[in-house]
Motif scaffolding. Structure first.
Motif, PDB file in Angstrom:
ATOM      1  N   ARG A   1      41.667 109.486  70.495  1.00 34.23           N
ATOM      2  CA  ARG A   1      42.546 110.264  69.431  1.00 34.23           C
ATOM      3  C   ARG A   1      41.600 111.507  69.107  1.00 34.23           C
ATOM      4  O   ARG A   1      42.006 112.473  68.844  1.00 34.23           O
TER       5      ARG A   1
ATOM      6  N   GLU B   1      38.457 108.025  54.554  1.00 41.47           N
ATOM      7  CA  GLU B   1      39.046 108.759  53.604  1.00 41.47           C
ATOM      8  C   GLU B   1      38.100 109.419  52.960  1.00 41.47           C
ATOM      9  O   GLU B   1      38.184 110.603  52.823  1.00 41.47           O
TER      10      GLU B   1
ATOM     11  N   ARG C   1      38.247 113.168  60.613  1.00 43.75           N
ATOM     12  CA  ARG C   1      39.672 113.090  60.414  1.00 43.75           C
ATOM     13  C   ARG C   1      40.244 112.028  61.363  1.00 43.75           C
ATOM     14  O   ARG C   1      40.886 111.093  61.083  1.00 43.75           O
TER      15      ARG C   1
ATOM     16  N   GLU D   1      41.962 108.298  61.197  1.00 45.95           N
ATOM     17  CA  GLU D   1      43.224 107.934  61.599  1.00 45.95           C
ATOM     18  C   GLU D   1      43.252 106.564  62.540  1.00 45.95           C
ATOM     19  O   GLU D   1      44.162 105.909  62.567  1.00 45.95           O
TER      20      GLU D   1
ATOM     21  N   ARG E   1      42.646 103.282  60.673  1.00 49.36           N
ATOM     22  CA  ARG E   1      43.646 102.861  59.834  1.00 49.36           C
ATOM     23  C   ARG E   1      44.148 101.269  60.004  1.00 49.36           C
ATOM     24  O   ARG E   1      44.345 101.155  61.227  1.00 49.36           O
TER      25      ARG E   1
END
Length: 213
Positions: free
Chosen positions: A15, A158, A204, A208, A211
């Motif tokens: 990712r 986050e 970030r 992601e 999650r």
């Protein structure tokens, strides 16, 4: 997801590689103002190599093996200053999870602090020098606070990403004190440090990927 195993870490690197490729142009533009205009290319190449190495390591080893393989691959792919910095970061993180087949909440969040420690040790920068540490430092503080607060992995990341983003924003008002940008002195004021910007992209992407953890 009850924890982060080797496959999940390999997916994380995939990712990050995707996000760096997507942000390559923007990062090169930022670097073009105060550097060599190649930071986005270096990040995309480095994390593509890390992704491929992580995928192989995940099929054969544990999370520490994935992080170590990714770090070595990044260093081989990137000759710029970010190569040794991120390689050291990943190798430092590998040490903190050695022997674990699955990373629990504390270890998964602690990756951020380990990355930051490796970057600070290798780069010998301080906060306020207008470097990636201005994003990684606040991110590590946020990770430590999240661990103390008992946050979930997803909630912690986050918090971490928001802190990194705020830290990167502070570099706009700073004169560069290290690297090629330092030659510009006060003329570097008004521009975000590209290394800090790419740190936000990385964090970030990690959030992601985690999650549901």
């Amino acid at each position: 997801m009850s924890g982060i195993d080797a496959a999940a870490l390999a997916a994380m690197f995939a990712r990050i590689a995707d996000r760096m490729e997507a942000e390559k142009g923007r990062l090169c533009e930022l670097d073009g103002v105060i550097g060599d205009a190649d930071h986005g290319i270096a990040m995309a190449l480095g994390f593509a190599a890390a992704r491929d190495a992580a995928a192989v390591a995940a099929s054969e080893g544990q999370p520490a093996d994935v992080l170590a393989a990714a770090g070595k691959a990044f260093l081989n792919a990137v000759g710029a200053s970010s190569g040794p910095l991120y390689a050291t970061a990943m190798l430092e993180a590998a040490k903190t999870v050695k022997g674990a087949a699955m990373l629990g909440v504390d270890q998964a969040i602690g990756l951020v602090s380990a990355f930051a420690a490796g970057i600070e040790r290798r780069g010998k920068a301080a906060r306020g020098d207008k470097t990636m540490l201005d994003a990684w430092g606040p991110a590590a503080d946020a990770a430590d606070a999240a661990r103390a607060n008992g946050d979930s992995i997803a909630a912690a990341y986050e918090r971490v990403a928001a802190a990194a983003e705020a830290g990167a924003a502070t570099t706009v008002a700073m004169p560069a004190r290290l690297g090629r940008a330092a030659r510009l002195g006060d003329r570097s004021i008004g521009h975000m440090d590209p290394g800090a910007a790419s740190a936000v992209v990385m964090l970030r992407a990690m959030g992601e990927s985690f999650r549901g953890a």
